[in-house]
Design an enzyme around this catalytic site. Structure first.
Site, mmCIF file in Angstrom:
data_model
loop_
_atom_site.group_PDB
_atom_site.id
_atom_site.type_symbol
_atom_site.label_atom_id
_atom_site.label_comp_id
_atom_site.label_asym_id
_atom_site.label_seq_id
_atom_site.Cartn_x
_atom_site.Cartn_y
_atom_site.Cartn_z
ATOM 1 N N TYR A 76 -0.720 60.311 29.975
ATOM 2 C CA TYR A 76 -1.524 60.777 28.847
ATOM 3 C C TYR A 76 -1.041 60.263 27.491
ATOM 4 C CZ TYR A 76 2.205 64.343 28.844
ATOM 5 O OH TYR A 76 3.414 65.001 28.856
ATOM 6 N N ASP A 114 7.755 73.784 22.035
ATOM 7 C CA ASP A 114 8.213 74.366 23.295
ATOM 8 C C ASP A 114 9.337 73.561 23.941
ATOM 9 O OD1 ASP A 114 6.554 72.244 23.838
ATOM 10 O OD2 ASP A 114 5.400 73.241 25.408
ATOM 11 N N ASP A 141 2.056 66.292 33.455
ATOM 12 C CA ASP A 141 3.390 66.790 33.814
ATOM 13 C C ASP A 141 3.499 67.128 35.295
ATOM 14 O OD1 ASP A 141 3.863 66.512 31.118
ATOM 15 O OD2 ASP A 141 3.625 68.629 30.661
#
Length: 718
Positions: free
Chosen positions: A174, A240, A130
């Site tokens: 990823y 989240d 990120d």
């Protein structure tokens, strides 16, 4: 039989299994993490990866050393993990602003990890997820690519720490979705695979950030590129990214055949610690499945998508919920909820005034509230309402399907959207029949399914009540926002179905154009999403009612036959024995084509099927009234000279098109110089009486010279 913790990969190292605290949001407390270690030890998991995104010294201020107080806490936490035979892996995320080519930056990273090593930690991880992939000019001059920069620093740190037995690397790409143009052709992943030292393991989330399924084939593909099997960082239970979602379903859609193909699996679960009992428990069952050996009975009737003879998600869920129920029933604080039935039977209430006994309601008074104890059925329902990112549980799917059916076939309940658009407190809903009246059997079927839907909604409310009185308040507080939200949503749906069935007055919070804030969901994020073209195409309920598209165009002579058809159809719906013998209305004559509408005073409503409504007018109705011997007073004719007639077929499920159509028509009449409009209706035509009333501008008035069996609705045009 060996446990997954001792499973080997290519003869070296154990199979990593456990939890990564890697979500965005409030980090877990030290007490919660220690509780996690106890659970992991009990359930056979062996690893905890410390990577909370909002621990500022883990990510944003990664260069800062820990204070003495923080060091003491981390030392105690690492010690607690060792005590419970859980490997503590400390992760640091320097990718936001590190300059890879600057030796001082690399030295700062080494110094920080040396400090943590001094706390007793022997396993580490570098995360580069990120972050922006664009290198600064200094790094571009030193490294051939972003992957080379990351791998070089990671290798240097790995050697500096003495090549730890466990050292994890999280790449920027990823998951397969991030790889350009594909996993097998990704230059980034190929560089990582070729450059990273063999002892460093690579984290991978699967096909996507939140992967629906992870196949053996996909893992074999990425393993070939990385030159090592990955450790799965699994976001299947992460919430989240959406503050309105919670995931209480089982670990699922990952075949146990993956286990020998992987270095390990770490679940990154819900932000709320106590909501993760099922996520971690079922992962542990999955990890044990292949180690236990032999096929398990898979309940194919339960809808298992994968015939995994080693692991049944539904059985794993049942085991987890059974254990979780015991946690719920263990009080976490003195006192706890009041008046559980068992407590009333087992002990006398404390009395401070011996002259007064406990309150006992009278025979006609409300009974005392007593909380029923939480049941396994309640937790199963809770899990099905908050299941998994790509899938609702069985009960949730059934409720959505039933609501869809009840709404679509609401004709059997004599529902009509025009009569329930914006009810007032004094409104009483008046059913109006559809174009083709349902049979008694259809009506009975609708009522039966409406009752079943109501029963399911009632079960949700009861589950909420029992959860709210569970002794373990810590678990409840992590769930409370979510169960309040689902209770509210189910309550709105329940009220809507009762309105469709004529069992209740239309709820203002359902139909009002200006609902209170608690009556809708979404906020600014929801408004942005609804404005985007893709909104709704990923709803888990795959067959939601579609939104019809309506068009309004000017009336032309060729529409006369269709206008007459709609007029006859709607007249039949509103006919009673008395109205058949009564003289025609002016509106009927206009709608039937006996009187042509004035120029520019006719509009037609169309949907994908064809013409479904109309609004026509006469700017001066005097001559038409004379033809059928209807004469109003001069005062009335002066104030309301124009006649309007509006009809919309019941298949139009949205009142807005009819409102827009008559709004345009009134504008045209006003331009002609008319001071006002009226329409004449039968008293029995409650549907259209309520429709005109809800427009706001029309009101019922007395007009001398007209028969008593006619109701006049009129509106001024200032």
């Amino acid at each position: 039989m060996s446990e997954p913790g001792s499973r080997t990969r290519s003869g070296t190292g154990r199979f990593i299994s456990g939890v990564v605290e890697g979500f965005y949001g409030r980090p877990w407390t030290m007490e919660q993490r220690t509780e996690l270690f106890k659970r992991e030890q009990k359930w056979g998991l062996n690893t905890y990866l410390y990577a909370p995104k909002d621990d500022y010294k883990h990510r944003m201020y990664w260069r800062d050393l820990y204070s003495a107080e923080e060091a003491e806490q981390l030392t105690a936490l690492i010690s607690a993990a060792k005590q419970h035979e859980v490997e503590f892996i400390y992760a640091i995320s320097p990718g936001l602003d590190i300059t890879f080519s600057n030796p001082r930056e690399v030295a700062a990273l080494k110094k920080k990890l040396d400090q943590v090593k001094g706390f007793g930690c022997s396993s580490f991880s570098l995360l580069f997820d990120d972050i922006e992939s664009e290198m600064c000019p200094a790094d571009r001059r030193t490294f051939g690519s972003f992957a080379h920069a990351q791998a070089a620093v990671t290798n240097e740190v790995y050697r500096h720490l003495g090549e730890p037995h466990s050292f994890l690397f999280c790449p920027t790409d990823y998951c397969a979705a991030f790889c350009t143009p594909s996993v097998s052709q990704s230059s980034y992943l190929h560089t990582v695979g070729q450059t990273l030292l063999p002892g460093i393991d690579v984290l991978w989330t699967g096909p996507k950030v939140v992967s629906h399924k992870i196949s053996v084939e996909s893992i074999e593909e990425v393993s070939a590129v990385l030159k090592r099997p990955p450790v799965i960082w699994d976001n299947i239970h992460a919430n989240d990214y959406d503050p309105q979602r919670l995931f209480l379903g089982p670990y699922k859609d990952r075949p146990t055949d993956l286990i020998p193909k992987l270095r390990g699996v770490l679940t990154n679960p819900n932000c709320e610690f106590h909501s993760n009992f099922v996520a971690v428990h079922t992962l542990a069952t999955w990890c044990k499945a292949a180690a236990d050996g032999g096929p398990r009975d898979v309940d194919m009737a339960g809808g298992e998508e994968e015939q995994d003879w080693s692991y049944s998600p539904q059985k794993a869920l049942s085991l987890a919920l059974t254990d979780w129920l015991q946690e719920f029933m263990t009080a976490d604080q003195p006192g706890g909820p009041r008046r559980l039935k068992k407590e009333l039977c087992d002990e006398e209430p404390m009395q401070t005034d011996m002259s007064e006994g406990p309150y006992v309601p009278g025979p006609e008074e409300n009974p005392l509230y007593t909380a029923e104890p939480l049941t396994l059925d309640d937790l199963e329902l809770l899990s099905e309402l908050f299941y998994l990112p790509y899938e609702h549980g069985a009960t949730a799917r059934t409720m959505l399907q039933e609501l869809d059916w009840l709404q679509t076939d609401s004709r059997a309940a004599a529902a009509d959207p025009l009569t329930s658009a914006t009810p007032s407190d004094s409104d009483q809903r008046v059913p109006a029949g559809p174009a083709h009246s349902p049979t008694a059997g259809q009506t009975a079927e609708w009522r039966r399914r409406a009752q079943q839907f109501d029963d399911m909604c009632h079960a949700v409310v009861q589950m909420f009540n029992r959860l709210s009185n569970a002794p373990n308040r810590r678990i409840l507080y992590d769930l409370y926002t979510y169960i309040c939200d689902i209770k509210s949503g189910v309550g709105l749906a329940r009220a809507y179905v009762k309105t469709l069935g004529g069992r209740a007055r239309a709820s203002a919070q359902l139909m009002n154009d200006d609902p209170e804030p608690w009556g809708f969901r979404g906020g600014l994020s929801g408004e942005f999403q609804r404005m985007l073209p893709g909104h709704g195409n990923r709803d888990l309920f795959r067959h939601p009612p579609t939104t019809a598209v309506y068009s309004i165009r000017p009336y032309c002579p060729e529409d006369k036959m269709e206008l007459q058809r709609i007029s006859r159809e709607m007249r039949r719906e509103g006919e009673d024995e008395a109205s058949v013998t009564q003289p025609p209305l002016l509106s009927d004559c206009l709608s039937a084509g006996e009187i042509s509408p004035s120029p520019q005073c006719g509009l037609v409503l169309e949907d994908e099927i064809g013409m479904c409504g109309y609004a026509v007018a006469l700017t001066d109705a005097k001559s038409a009234a004379a033809k059928i011997q209807r004469a109003a007073s001069e005062a009335f004719s002066e104030d309301f000279p124009s006649l309007v007639s509006v009809q919309v077929l019941p298949r139009v499920a949205d009142p807005a098109p009819a409102r827009r159509m008559i709004g345009q028509l009134l504008s045209s009449i006003r331009i002609s110089g008319s001071r006002g409009v009226f329409c004449d209706l039968r008293p029995s035509d409650r549907r259209m009486l309520e429709f005109y009333s809800r427009l706001g501008s029309f009101r019922a008035i007395q007009a001398g010279g007209l028969p008593g069996d006619v109701v006049i609705m009129a509106a001024s045009l200032p």
